[in-house]
Design an enzyme around this catalytic site. Structure first.
Site, PDB file in Angstrom:
ATOM      1  CG  HIS A 140      -1.987   1.039   1.194  1.00 30.28           C
ATOM      2  ND1 HIS A 140      -2.365   1.746   2.307  1.00 30.28           N
ATOM      3  CD2 HIS A 140      -2.725   1.531   0.175  1.00 30.28           C
ATOM      4  CE1 HIS A 140      -3.297   2.616   1.971  1.00 30.28           C
ATOM      5  NE2 HIS A 140      -3.528   2.503   0.686  1.00 30.28           N
ATOM      6  CD  GLU A 152      -0.877   1.387   5.913  1.00 32.03           C
ATOM      7  OE1 GLU A 152      -1.238   1.392   7.094  1.00 32.03           O
ATOM      8  OE2 GLU A 152      -1.663   1.563   4.975  1.00 32.03           O
ATOM      9  CG  ASN A 190      -6.523   5.046   4.438  1.00 26.99           C
ATOM     10  OD1 ASN A 190      -6.101   6.201   4.498  1.00 26.99           O
ATOM     11  ND2 ASN A 190      -6.483   4.341   3.333  1.00 26.99           N
TER      12      ASN A 190
HETATM   13  P1  NAD Z   1      -7.030   5.677 -10.901  1.00 31.33           P
HETATM   14  O1  NAD Z   1      -8.469   5.722 -11.221  1.00 31.33           O
HETATM   15  O2  NAD Z   1      -6.213   6.915 -11.005  1.00 31.33           O
HETATM   16  O3  NAD Z   1      -6.311   4.558 -11.806  1.00 31.33           O
HETATM   17  C1  NAD Z   1      -6.802   3.254 -11.981  1.00 31.33           C
HETATM   18  C2  NAD Z   1      -6.390   2.780 -13.366  1.00 31.33           C
HETATM   19  O4  NAD Z   1      -6.748   1.395 -13.478  1.00 31.33           O
HETATM   20  C3  NAD Z   1      -7.116   3.504 -14.523  1.00 31.33           C
HETATM   21  O5  NAD Z   1      -6.163   4.069 -15.405  1.00 31.33           O
HETATM   22  C4  NAD Z   1      -7.939   2.397 -15.193  1.00 31.33           C
HETATM   23  O6  NAD Z   1      -8.022   2.544 -16.604  1.00 31.33           O
HETATM   24  C5  NAD Z   1      -7.120   1.176 -14.817  1.00 31.33           C
HETATM   25  N1  NAD Z   1      -7.835  -0.099 -14.919  1.00 31.33           N
HETATM   26  C6  NAD Z   1      -9.142  -0.363 -14.646  1.00 31.33           C
HETATM   27  N2  NAD Z   1      -9.412  -1.667 -14.892  1.00 31.33           N
HETATM   28  C7  NAD Z   1      -8.261  -2.229 -15.334  1.00 31.33           C
HETATM   29  C8  NAD Z   1      -7.901  -3.534 -15.774  1.00 31.33           C
HETATM   30  N3  NAD Z   1      -8.784  -4.532 -15.797  1.00 31.33           N
HETATM   31  N4  NAD Z   1      -6.634  -3.747 -16.177  1.00 31.33           N
HETATM   32  C9  NAD Z   1      -5.719  -2.749 -16.175  1.00 31.33           C
HETATM   33  N5  NAD Z   1      -6.003  -1.480 -15.771  1.00 31.33           N
HETATM   34  C10 NAD Z   1      -7.243  -1.230 -15.356  1.00 31.33           C
HETATM   35  O7  NAD Z   1      -6.939   5.054  -9.427  1.00 31.33           O
HETATM   36  P2  NAD Z   1      -5.750   5.194  -8.361  1.00 31.33           P
HETATM   37  O8  NAD Z   1      -6.031   6.345  -7.460  1.00 31.33           O
HETATM   38  O9  NAD Z   1      -4.444   5.099  -9.067  1.00 31.33           O
HETATM   39  O10 NAD Z   1      -5.999   3.878  -7.480  1.00 31.33           O
HETATM   40  C11 NAD Z   1      -5.524   2.621  -7.883  1.00 31.33           C
HETATM   41  C12 NAD Z   1      -5.467   1.704  -6.675  1.00 31.33           C
HETATM   42  O11 NAD Z   1      -4.622   2.278  -5.689  1.00 31.33           O
HETATM   43  C13 NAD Z   1      -6.808   1.464  -5.981  1.00 31.33           C
HETATM   44  O12 NAD Z   1      -6.849   0.149  -5.518  1.00 31.33           O
HETATM   45  C14 NAD Z   1      -6.775   2.447  -4.815  1.00 31.33           C
HETATM   46  O13 NAD Z   1      -7.556   2.021  -3.723  1.00 31.33           O
HETATM   47  C15 NAD Z   1      -5.307   2.397  -4.453  1.00 31.33           C
HETATM   48  N6  NAD Z   1      -4.787   3.570  -3.729  1.00 31.33           N
HETATM   49  C16 NAD Z   1      -5.144   4.839  -4.095  1.00 31.33           C
HETATM   50  C17 NAD Z   1      -4.623   5.921  -3.399  1.00 31.33           C
HETATM   51  C18 NAD Z   1      -4.964   7.342  -3.785  1.00 31.33           C
HETATM   52  O14 NAD Z   1      -4.755   8.246  -2.982  1.00 31.33           O
HETATM   53  N7  NAD Z   1      -5.456   7.592  -4.983  1.00 31.33           N
HETATM   54  C19 NAD Z   1      -3.731   5.722  -2.335  1.00 31.33           C
HETATM   55  C20 NAD Z   1      -3.362   4.409  -2.004  1.00 31.33           C
HETATM   56  C21 NAD Z   1      -3.905   3.342  -2.714  1.00 31.33           C
END
Ligand code: NAD
Length: 291
Positions: A140, A152, A190
């Site tokens: 994480h 994490e 979180n």
């Molecule tokens: P985001 O929406 O910016 O990016 C997600 C990407 O995944 C998109 O580009 C989408 O096209 C792609 N995607 C969707 N389905 C897919 C598939 N089947 N194969 C390949 N790519 C696919 O989201 P994010 O903020 O980068 O979050 C991504 C992950 O990280 C989530 O699990 C989220 O919980 C976690 N996360 C986010 C944060 C934050 O602050 N944004 C912090 C820690 C963890």
């Protein structure tokens, strides 16, 4: 186990930052996304962020060029099969994540470690649907990945010691610091942070203070670099609400009930910075408190 190549699934906000730090640390990175546009945007963002580090004298021109050269993209998920470590950072939907692992599994080497960057989905449950729950962990990262020091490491109930030790070394190699968490809802950061933001929304809802007085109190009285409402707007109020729901459902304790005012803001589409309005209005030059 020595990790040399890293496959990243999802080139969004988190995926591009993860690719950036791994490439700078010398790993070969292969990144995929269902959207070619997302991959193109990710590459130009990585280039800009490396350029910023170069201008700030944090890296040299040759480090920048080498790091950028180590990142490749592919529209085909199964191309990631030969990587030593997979980091899944796709959209936060459990069905999407299950499908990604299901498609990848037949193409993986037996020793490949699988990880997910999920903020809220059970690592044990994701792992149980794969052929290697012992080689599965939560990895994480915090946003923005190149800036935030913490990672994490979340052990699922079946994660083995070798996998954990390997990831401890990987975190060290990328120059970050790990905190180890067991697999319970919202992990550590979180679990503590989001209920604090929710409590700030209750403080507003009950009329104890205004947006300005609540944020100022926590900045000047508790030395927070940002006020809790400002921070909620930055994270996204929909994300804050989703995490409160995960805590409420997963721990079945009323102390985690989402504040009705937070629910109302999300219903209104007032999601914070990304929608132009949350506890502050972002349409002008400086954010203006809305209550
Ligand atoms: P985001 O929406 O910016 O990016 C997600 C990407 O995944 C998109 O580009 C989408 O096209 C792609 N995607 C969707 N389905 C897919 C598939 N089947 N194969 C390949 N790519 C696919 O989201 P994010 O903020 O980068 O979050 C991504 C992950 O990280 C989530 O699990 C989220 O919980 C976690 N996360 C986010 C944060 C934050 O602050 N944004 C912090 C820690 C963890």
């Amino acid at each position: 186990m020595a990790i040399q190549s890293v496959g990243i699934v999802g080139a969004g906000q988190m995926g591009n930052g993860i690719a950036h730090v791994f490439a700078l640390a010398g790993y070969d990175v292969l990144m995929t996304d269902v959207s070619t546009e997302a991959m193109e945007k990710a590459m130009s963002l990585i280039d800009r962020n490396l350029e910023r580090q170069l201008r700030g004298d944090k890296i040299t021109q040759s480090e920048k060029d080498q790091a950028f050269g180590r990142i490749k993209t592919t529209p085909t998920l199964t191309d990631l099969g030969q990587c030593d470590l997979i980091i899944e950072a796709a959209t936060e939907k459990e069905a999407i994540k299950h499908k990604i692992f299901e498609e990848l599994l037949p193409h993986l080497k037996p020793e490949t470690i699988l990880t997910s960057n999920t903020s809220s989905i059970s690592i044990t449950r994701l792992a149980s649907r794969t052929d290697r729950p012992h080689r599965f962990m939560g990895f994480h990262f915090m946003n923005p990945v190149p800036v935030m020091q913490l990672v994490e490491l979340i052990r699922g109930i079946a994660t083995d010691q070798e996998t954990y030790q390997t990831l401890l070394q990987v975190v060290e190699q990328i120059g970050k610091t790990s905190a180890t968490a067991e697999d319970f809802p919202a992990f550590i950061v979180n679990r503590i942070l989001i209920p604090m933001i929710n409590e700030a929304v209750y403080t507003l809802y009950e009329g104890v203070g205004s947006v300005k007085s609540i944020d100022q109190s926590m900045k000047l009285g508790a030395n927070w670099p940002m006020g809790p409402l400002e921070l909620g707007d930055f994270i996204g109020l929909d994300t804050c609400l989703a995490i409160m729901n995960v805590l409420h459902d997963g721990l079945a304790d009323t102390k985690y009930r989402p504040c009705p005012l937070l629910v109302k803001y999300v219903e209104a589409g007032w999601l914070g910075r990304k929608s132009g309005r949350g506890f502050y209005d972002y349409s002008g030059e400086t954010p203006v408190p809305t209550r």
